[in-house]
Design a protein around this motif. Structure first.
Motif: not given
Length: 677
Positions: A138-141, A396-399, A419-420, A658-660
């Motif tokens: 999972n990669a989330l920006y 890998f998550v960045t917020d 984010n989840t 947010g809330h992705d």
């Protein structure tokens, strides 16, 4: 058994024996001729007869007038046989038949005897190998920019967060030496992994005896043991009585919390209070979770026999690195409403368990008249057998949010976090059941869990202009949770020496002997069995379960609270700002059923090793955010709207950036490897 067969054969040929005896007796008892006695009559003198005697009779052979023609064969259709060899050939064939269980004709010529082959053991094909490779990435920006004022606030450069996380990953390598294992599904590859693990454990045992210095002064704990105790809970290098409960430590996610299910009541809901003046900002509350569960039965058996060596290795390595160095404006710090700083809770939890499978209760066999198996069914697998479960999970998550907020005289909620990201993998393997499994080669039983959690949560909360302090702040309250458990079932008892009848059993299967060895028939482990179901693996057996979990979260927020421009609508405003409340969770469990009984015979050597490594590192990074240097291109500016963003209306506002939800939808590319390398 052979005496009865010989007696029957002799009875079949007794007539031939009697004929031969009668003929020999007639030849031996012919009456002998007798000469004339002294007182007998005088014979005429032969010389008195004259030679002129003649006769007109013609000598012919005797012809009884019966024409005989052979009904079986003519002499020219077969080789000549001497009658004297019949008896000798019969004895030779009887001697050859005596050791064979074959049917014989009751009558007929000795040439009618047909010698058949010995009966051969019928073998069946055994189950094949089971290999599974699971990769979840999972990669989330989610880097947001929000400005609720009519001023000009330059966005900031957040690339430093990724650089710091890459540095954290490098520092975590000292606690996770098994993270570099590469996927394999060959025996040579599994043997190489076993040798590397054994070498590291051997070196760690020697280093542990001499003492290990902490690699860094910010290390919360660095615990290494090569003799972890069974059924003991290790939390950050210390033994505790109970396993901590995750629900007791999860932070309150505020606006990001999932809505509750509405009740079934039909009563009307009425609100008479006027709309308040509040601002609720949630820039954190991110949830990153890896869950992996493997239950492996492989081959279900109550008794196993290993003709080679047995390698059993269990390894758990856990590491976390985080930075939660927040800067809060003095005006906000002096507020009496400021929430108490709770910091970050980080836990490495490990558990090793060992137990023996307990079968369901059943009636005990009668010891006075015991029953033992007298037949067997044999399945054979030629070559090696492998049971491999390899699971890798990455996040890998960045917020990194940049906001300038202010009150508006009404209720306003801003959610730029929440984010989840979840990876979930569950594997359950149910193998075939056998009463006895014989492995002709070696056994490799490897279980390994590696967990890495990285968190960067440096936040800045500022006050701008003539601000009346009165904000409730929450910049910490983060949770890092690594939980790993390895549970072995069936190998609690000691290995027993290989009995001779097990070796005979292996040889009988290889020779395809249909008769079960007597020692195997009377094994006490098989008392009460009517027959045995046996699996024979000619090669090696390797059972390998590898789980690797990496969770990386960057949540560096920069929130500036500006004074409201509508002061007349801003009395007693309530402001809540939460830039923390993140949770980074790794959960892994392995349940390995090595045997469903208490008996394991071993002919070779036993190599049993285990290691537990737990480490935590706290960074106090002081990097300051910088504004973005690169300006917009002329082509982009040409399409921008130059209307005045300020508005004169005041109403309730909800901003949800947010809330992705990311459920392992990212393509598994090599870029993830570069991020955590």
């Amino acid at each position: 058994m052979h005496i009865e067969k010989i007696s029957e054969i002799i009875a079949h040929f007794i007539g031939l024996f009697e004929m031969t005896t009668d003929e020999m007796r007639l030849r031996a008892n012919y009456a002998e001729g007798a000469g004339p006695g002294a007182d007998g009559p005088a014979l005429p003198d032969q010389d008195a007869f004259t030679a002129a005697f003649s006769s007109d009779l013609q000598l012919k052979d005797y012809d009884p007038g019966i024409n005989y023609k052979s009904g079986s064969y003519e002499i020219e259709f077969g080789p000549a046989r001497h009658f004297g060899r019949v008896f000798e050939e019969s004895l030779e064939k009887l001697a050859a038949i005596a050791g064979k269980d074959i049917p014989l004709p009751h009558f007929g010529d000795p040439t009618d005897i047909v010698l058949t082959d010995e009966p051969e053991l019928t073998v069946f094909a055994g189950p094949g190998s089971a290999i599974s490779h699971v990769l979840q990435v999972n990669a989330l920006y989610d880097d947001d920019y929000l400005d609720m004022t009519d001023g000009v606030h330059a966005p900031r450069d957040t690339s430093f967060v990724i650089e710091q996380l890459a540095d954290f990953s490098t520092k975590a390598e000292i606690f996770t030496p098994f993270a570099s294992l590469h996927r394999t599904d060959t025996y040579d590859g599994a043997l190489k992994i076993a040798e590397d693990l054994q070498s590291y454990i051997r070196n760690a045992r020697n280093t542990e005896d001499s003492g290990v210095a902490s690699p860094d002064s910010d290390v919360t704990h660095h615990f290494v043991t090569t003799e972890p105790m069974d059924d003991k809970v290790y939390v950050n290098g210390k033994v505790e009585a109970d396993i901590p409960v995750l629900d007791d430590f999860l932070p309150d996610r505020g606006l990001a919390k999932l809505p509750e299910e509405p009740d079934d009541s039909n009563a009307s809901v009425e609100q008479t209070d006027p709309s308040g003046n509040s601002l609720d900002v949630t820039a954190g509350a991110n949830l990153v979770v890896n869950v992996a569960s493997v239950i492996n039965t492989g081959v279900i058996t109550s008794v196993s026999a290993v003709m080679g060596n047995y390698h059993q290795i269990d390894a758990i390595s856990q590491a976390f690195v985080y930075s939660d160095n927040d800067e809060i404006a003095s005006a906000l710090h002096s507020s009496g409403h400021s929430a108490e700083e709770t910091g970050t809770i980080a836990k490495n939890i490990a558990l090793f368990e060992q137990s023996t499978f307990e079968a369901s209760s059943h009636a005990e066999p009668d010891s006075a008249d015991p029953t033992f198996p007298n037949s067997w069914r044999v399945s054979v697998i030629d070559g090696d057998v492998s049971f491999v479960q390899w699971i890798e999970q990455y996040h890998f998550v960045t917020d990194n949010d940049t906001m300038t907020v202010t009150t508006s005289g009404s209720e306003a909620t801003v959610l730029t976090g929440g984010n989840t990201s979840i990876n979930f993998s569950s594997f359950f393997q149910m193998g075939l059941q056998y009463d006895l499994v014989i492995i002709g080669g070696n056994v490799l039983d490897i279980n390994s869990i590696t967990q890495v959690s990285l968190l960067y949560d440096n936040d800045w909360v500022r006050a701008e202009g003539d601000l009346d302090p009165g904000a409730d702040l929450q910049t910490g309250n983060n949770l890092i949770w690594n939980f790993a458990s390895i549970h072995n079932v069936g190998t609690g008892g000691p290995f027993e020496a290989m009995p001779d009848y097990m070796v005979d059993t292996q040889k009988a299967i290889e020779d395809r002997d249909p008769y079960m060895p007597e020692g195997l028939s009377f094994d006490v482990d098989f008392q009460g069995y009517a027959g045995l179901d046996v699996l024979y693996i000619t090669g090696n057996l390797y059972d390998m379960t590898i789980i690797k979990q990496v969770s990386i979260l960057g949540d560096s927020d920069d929130v500036t609270q500006a004074a409201s421009t509508i002061l007349e609508n801003n009395p007693d405003a309530t402001v809540t700002i939460d830039t923390g409340s993140n949770a980074v969770v790794n959960i892994a469990e392995i349940v390995d059923y090595d045997s469903f009984g208490q008996t394991t015979y071993l002919a070779g050597q036993l190599y049993s090793d285990a290691i537990l490594i737990q480490g935590g590192l706290v960074e106090h990074d002081t990097t300051q955010p910088q504004p973005v240097d690169d300006g917009l291109a002329n082509e982009v500016i040409a399409f921008l709207d130059n209307d005045d963003p300020a508005g004169g209306d005041s109403a309730d506002g909800v901003i949800n950036a947010g809330h992705d939800f990311s459920w392992s939808s990212t393509h598994p590319a090599d870029v993830m490897q570069a991020m955590v390398a």
